[in-house]
Design a protein around this motif. Structure first.
Motif, PDB file in Angstrom:
ATOM      1  N   ASP A  16       1.050  -0.920   0.161  1.00 21.18           N
ATOM      2  CA  ASP A  16       0.082   0.052   0.111  1.00 21.18           C
ATOM      3  C   ASP A  16       1.007   1.182   0.446  1.00 21.18           C
ATOM      4  OD1 ASP A  16      -2.704   1.751   0.793  1.00 21.18           O
ATOM      5  OD2 ASP A  16      -2.319   1.039   1.720  1.00 21.18           O
ATOM      6  N   THR A  17       1.570   1.238  -1.245  1.00 21.25           N
ATOM      7  CA  THR A  17       2.695   2.735  -0.974  1.00 21.25           C
ATOM      8  C   THR A  17       1.800   3.469  -1.249  1.00 21.25           C
ATOM      9  OG1 THR A  17       3.102   2.433  -3.562  1.00 21.25           O
ATOM     10  CG2 THR A  17       4.421   0.943  -2.189  1.00 21.25           C
ATOM     11  N   GLU A  18       0.525   4.495  -2.218  1.00 17.18           N
ATOM     12  CA  GLU A  18       0.062   5.977  -1.816  1.00 17.18           C
ATOM     13  C   GLU A  18      -0.412   5.346  -0.007  1.00 17.18           C
ATOM     14  OE1 GLU A  18       0.371   7.703  -3.790  1.00 17.18           O
ATOM     15  OE2 GLU A  18       1.739   6.098  -4.848  1.00 17.18           O
ATOM     16  N   THR A  19      -0.350   5.097   0.690  1.00 16.68           N
ATOM     17  CA  THR A  19      -1.075   4.760   1.961  1.00 16.68           C
ATOM     18  C   THR A  19      -2.856   4.974   1.801  1.00 16.68           C
ATOM     19  OG1 THR A  19      -1.114   6.903   3.128  1.00 16.68           O
ATOM     20  CG2 THR A  19       0.784   5.417   3.409  1.00 16.68           C
ATOM     21  N   THR A  20      -3.842   4.143   1.226  1.00 17.37           N
ATOM     22  CA  THR A  20      -4.778   4.319   0.397  1.00 17.37           C
ATOM     23  C   THR A  20      -5.749   3.503   1.411  1.00 17.37           C
ATOM     24  OG1 THR A  20      -4.562   4.524  -1.673  1.00 17.37           O
ATOM     25  CG2 THR A  20      -6.719   4.546  -1.042  1.00 17.37           C
ATOM     26  N   LEU A  21      -5.112   2.636   1.936  1.00 19.79           N
ATOM     27  CA  LEU A  21      -6.050   1.199   2.566  1.00 19.79           C
ATOM     28  C   LEU A  21      -5.604   1.672   4.175  1.00 19.79           C
ATOM     29  CD1 LEU A  21      -8.232  -0.800   2.928  1.00 19.79           C
ATOM     30  CD2 LEU A  21      -5.848  -2.873   2.437  1.00 19.79           C
ATOM     31  N   LEU A  22      -4.211   1.441   4.081  1.00 26.17           N
ATOM     32  CA  LEU A  22      -3.889   2.099   5.974  1.00 26.17           C
ATOM     33  C   LEU A  22      -4.177   3.378   6.343  1.00 26.17           C
ATOM     34  CD1 LEU A  22       0.000   1.855   5.164  1.00 26.17           C
ATOM     35  CD2 LEU A  22      -1.520   0.286   6.400  1.00 26.17           C
ATOM     36  N   GLN A  23      -4.862   4.257   5.647  1.00 22.55           N
ATOM     37  CA  GLN A  23      -5.825   5.312   5.815  1.00 22.55           C
ATOM     38  C   GLN A  23      -7.244   4.882   6.118  1.00 22.55           C
ATOM     39  OE1 GLN A  23      -4.871   9.626   4.234  1.00 22.55           O
ATOM     40  NE2 GLN A  23      -3.287   8.177   3.203  1.00 22.55           N
ATOM     41  N   GLN A  24      -7.719   4.492   4.936  1.00 18.33           N
ATOM     42  CA  GLN A  24      -8.643   3.823   5.485  1.00 18.33           C
ATOM     43  C   GLN A  24      -9.087   2.623   6.794  1.00 18.33           C
ATOM     44  OE1 GLN A  24      -9.387   1.940   1.294  1.00 18.33           O
ATOM     45  NE2 GLN A  24     -11.226   3.196   0.908  1.00 18.33           N
ATOM     46  N   LEU A  25      -8.379   2.021   6.702  1.00 24.87           N
ATOM     47  CA  LEU A  25      -8.734   1.212   7.676  1.00 24.87           C
ATOM     48  C   LEU A  25      -8.287   2.102   9.678  1.00 24.87           C
ATOM     49  CD1 LEU A  25      -6.742  -2.059   6.872  1.00 24.87           C
ATOM     50  CD2 LEU A  25      -9.557  -1.895   7.205  1.00 24.87           C
ATOM     51  N   GLY A  26      -8.066   2.861   9.654  1.00 27.86           N
ATOM     52  CA  GLY A  26      -7.688   4.168  10.087  1.00 27.86           C
ATOM     53  C   GLY A  26      -5.679   3.293  11.426  1.00 27.86           C
ATOM     54  N   CYS A  27      -5.519   2.751  10.384  1.00 23.94           N
ATOM     55  CA  CYS A  27      -4.120   2.029  10.886  1.00 23.94           C
ATOM     56  C   CYS A  27      -2.784   3.333  10.102  1.00 23.94           C
ATOM     57  CB  CYS A  27      -3.520   0.668  10.765  1.00 23.94           C
ATOM     58  SG  CYS A  27      -4.213   0.411   9.019  1.00 23.94           S
ATOM     59  N   TRP A  28      -2.734   4.144  10.406  1.00 23.27           N
ATOM     60  CA  TRP A  28      -1.973   4.969   8.688  1.00 23.27           C
ATOM     61  C   TRP A  28      -2.828   6.479  10.406  1.00 23.27           C
ATOM     62  CZ3 TRP A  28       2.542   5.294   6.496  1.00 23.27           C
ATOM     63  CH2 TRP A  28       2.560   6.490   6.425  1.00 23.27           C
ATOM     64  N   GLY A  29      -1.171   6.938  10.926  1.00 26.11           N
ATOM     65  CA  GLY A  29      -1.489   8.357  11.875  1.00 26.11           C
ATOM     66  C   GLY A  29      -0.344   8.456  12.821  1.00 26.11           C
ATOM     67  N   GLU A  30      -0.463   9.512  13.740  1.00 29.70           N
ATOM     68  CA  GLU A  30       0.274  10.242  14.282  1.00 29.70           C
ATOM     69  C   GLU A  30       0.987   8.840  15.134  1.00 29.70           C
ATOM     70  OE1 GLU A  30       2.435  13.966  16.820  1.00 29.70           O
ATOM     71  OE2 GLU A  30      -0.073  13.402  16.519  1.00 29.70           O
ATOM     72  N   LYS A  31       2.610   8.521  15.676  1.00 30.76           N
ATOM     73  CA  LYS A  31       3.115   7.269  16.345  1.00 30.76           C
ATOM     74  C   LYS A  31       4.329   8.553  17.156  1.00 30.76           C
ATOM     75  CE  LYS A  31       5.257   4.721  12.837  1.00 30.76           C
ATOM     76  NZ  LYS A  31       5.165   3.598  12.599  1.00 30.76           N
ATOM     77  N   VAL A  32       4.500   7.895  18.321  1.00 31.50           N
ATOM     78  CA  VAL A  32       5.751   9.149  19.555  1.00 31.50           C
ATOM     79  C   VAL A  32       6.614   7.621  19.396  1.00 31.50           C
ATOM     80  CG1 VAL A  32       6.627   9.798  21.155  1.00 31.50           C
ATOM     81  CG2 VAL A  32       3.692  10.511  20.063  1.00 31.50           C
ATOM     82  N   ALA A  33       7.693   7.994  19.282  1.00 27.49           N
ATOM     83  CA  ALA A  33       8.917   7.220  19.091  1.00 27.49           C
ATOM     84  C   ALA A  33       9.964   7.805  19.844  1.00 27.49           C
ATOM     85  CB  ALA A  33       9.528   6.030  18.207  1.00 27.49           C
ATOM     86  N   CYS A  34      10.692   7.121  21.255  1.00 28.76           N
ATOM     87  CA  CYS A  34      11.554   7.693  21.794  1.00 28.76           C
ATOM     88  C   CYS A  34      11.288   9.550  21.707  1.00 28.76           C
ATOM     89  CB  CYS A  34      13.214   8.159  21.127  1.00 28.76           C
ATOM     90  SG  CYS A  34      13.412   5.897  20.437  1.00 28.76           S
ATOM     91  N   GLY A  35      10.558   9.859  21.659  1.00 24.07           N
ATOM     92  CA  GLY A  35       9.564  11.193  22.045  1.00 24.07           C
ATOM     93  C   GLY A  35       9.312  12.248  20.824  1.00 24.07           C
ATOM     94  N   ARG A  36       9.550  11.324  19.341  1.00 17.94           N
ATOM     95  CA  ARG A  36       9.927  11.986  18.377  1.00 17.94           C
ATOM     96  C   ARG A  36       7.875  11.785  17.882  1.00 17.94           C
ATOM     97  NH1 ARG A  36      13.573   9.543  14.088  1.00 17.94           N
ATOM     98  NH2 ARG A  36      12.162  10.118  13.022  1.00 17.94           N
ATOM     99  N   THR A  66      -1.950  -2.503  13.723  1.00 20.72           N
ATOM    100  CA  THR A  66      -2.983  -2.568  14.612  1.00 20.72           C
ATOM    101  C   THR A  66      -3.283  -4.716  13.179  1.00 20.72           C
ATOM    102  OG1 THR A  66      -3.808  -0.536  13.366  1.00 20.72           O
ATOM    103  CG2 THR A  66      -4.944  -1.965  14.462  1.00 20.72           C
ATOM    104  N   THR A  67      -4.172  -5.204  14.430  1.00 19.60           N
ATOM    105  CA  THR A  67      -4.715  -6.256  13.631  1.00 19.60           C
ATOM    106  C   THR A  67      -6.107  -6.180  13.797  1.00 19.60           C
ATOM    107  OG1 THR A  67      -3.533  -7.578  13.781  1.00 19.60           O
ATOM    108  CG2 THR A  67      -5.007  -8.871  13.873  1.00 19.60           C
ATOM    109  N   TYR A  68      -6.753  -6.164  12.536  1.00 21.76           N
ATOM    110  CA  TYR A  68      -7.956  -6.334  12.632  1.00 21.76           C
ATOM    111  C   TYR A  68      -9.156  -7.926  12.489  1.00 21.76           C
ATOM    112  CZ  TYR A  68      -7.115  -1.702  11.367  1.00 21.76           C
ATOM    113  OH  TYR A  68      -6.526  -0.727  11.237  1.00 21.76           O
ATOM    114  N   LEU A  69      -9.721  -8.550  12.815  1.00 20.50           N
ATOM    115  CA  LEU A  69     -10.362  -9.740  12.192  1.00 20.50           C
ATOM    116  C   LEU A  69     -12.015  -9.911  12.248  1.00 20.50           C
ATOM    117  CD1 LEU A  69      -9.694 -11.777  15.861  1.00 20.50           C
ATOM    118  CD2 LEU A  69      -8.500 -11.647  14.123  1.00 20.50           C
ATOM    119  N   VAL A  70     -11.884 -10.125  10.567  1.00 18.78           N
ATOM    120  CA  VAL A  70     -12.861  -9.855   9.638  1.00 18.78           C
ATOM    121  C   VAL A  70     -13.726 -11.222   9.450  1.00 18.78           C
ATOM    122  CG1 VAL A  70     -13.161  -9.224   7.533  1.00 18.78           C
ATOM    123  CG2 VAL A  70     -11.403  -8.152   8.943  1.00 18.78           C
TER     124      VAL A  70
END
Length: 155
Positions: free
Chosen positions: A91-111, A119-123
């Motif tokens: 998903d190089t354009e993050t289309t599905l990732l954004q639709q699913l809601g698993c593309w967003g802000e994250k914090v690692a080492c204060g950054r 994220t995992t979805y049971l469908v």
């Protein structure tokens, strides 16, 4: 997306160049999981956990589909290197990732960064999300066991 939502019809192109659609899985359940980067330690542990328990998941009626922003060629190398026998969507354009809601802000080492939230979805058989494992819940080395425990608890 939340529990009760239907996953998108077009999921994307996998490591072998096949278009993957939700309707391809109608009547079957799906473990749909997003991971940040192929061939990193956590993502490899998670994928290998799922592959190691693929037969148990299949016995419970589930098929596995992975998704990351990695290009198709990297997904192919990842699958081949670790013997992964399930689709890995590029998903190089993050289309599905954004639709699913698993593309967003994250914090690692204060950054603060923007990227894939593991994220995992049971469908279910109709394409409806029945359970969501959030990034804080997922333990990559034993993720398949976490999924199997949740499936067994729901029965």
């Amino acid at each position: 997306m939340t529990i009760g939502d239907k996953i998108p019809e077009i999921l994307g192109i996998d490591q072998d160049g096949h278009e993957i659609k939700a309707s391809d899985y109608r009547g079957r359940k799906i473990v749909l999981y997003s991971y940040p980067k192929a061939n990193t330690s956590g993502c490899t542990a998670e994928a290998c956990s799922l592959q190691a328990h693929k037969e148990e998941l299949a016995a419970a009626g589930y098929e596995i589909i992975g998704i990351s922003k990695d290009k198709q060629a990297l997904q192919k190398k990842f699958a081949d290197a670790h013997g992964l026998q399930f689709p890995l969507i590029a998903d190089t354009e993050t289309t599905l990732l954004q639709q699913l809601g698993c593309w967003g802000e994250k914090v690692a080492c204060g950054r603060h960064t923007i990227g894939i939230l593991r994220t995992t979805y049971l469908v279910n058989e109709e394409g409806i999300i029945e359970k969501i494992f959030t990034p804080k819940e997922i333990k990559t080395k034993i993720h398949a066991e976490q999924i199997l425990d949740a499936i067994n608890a729901a029965e």
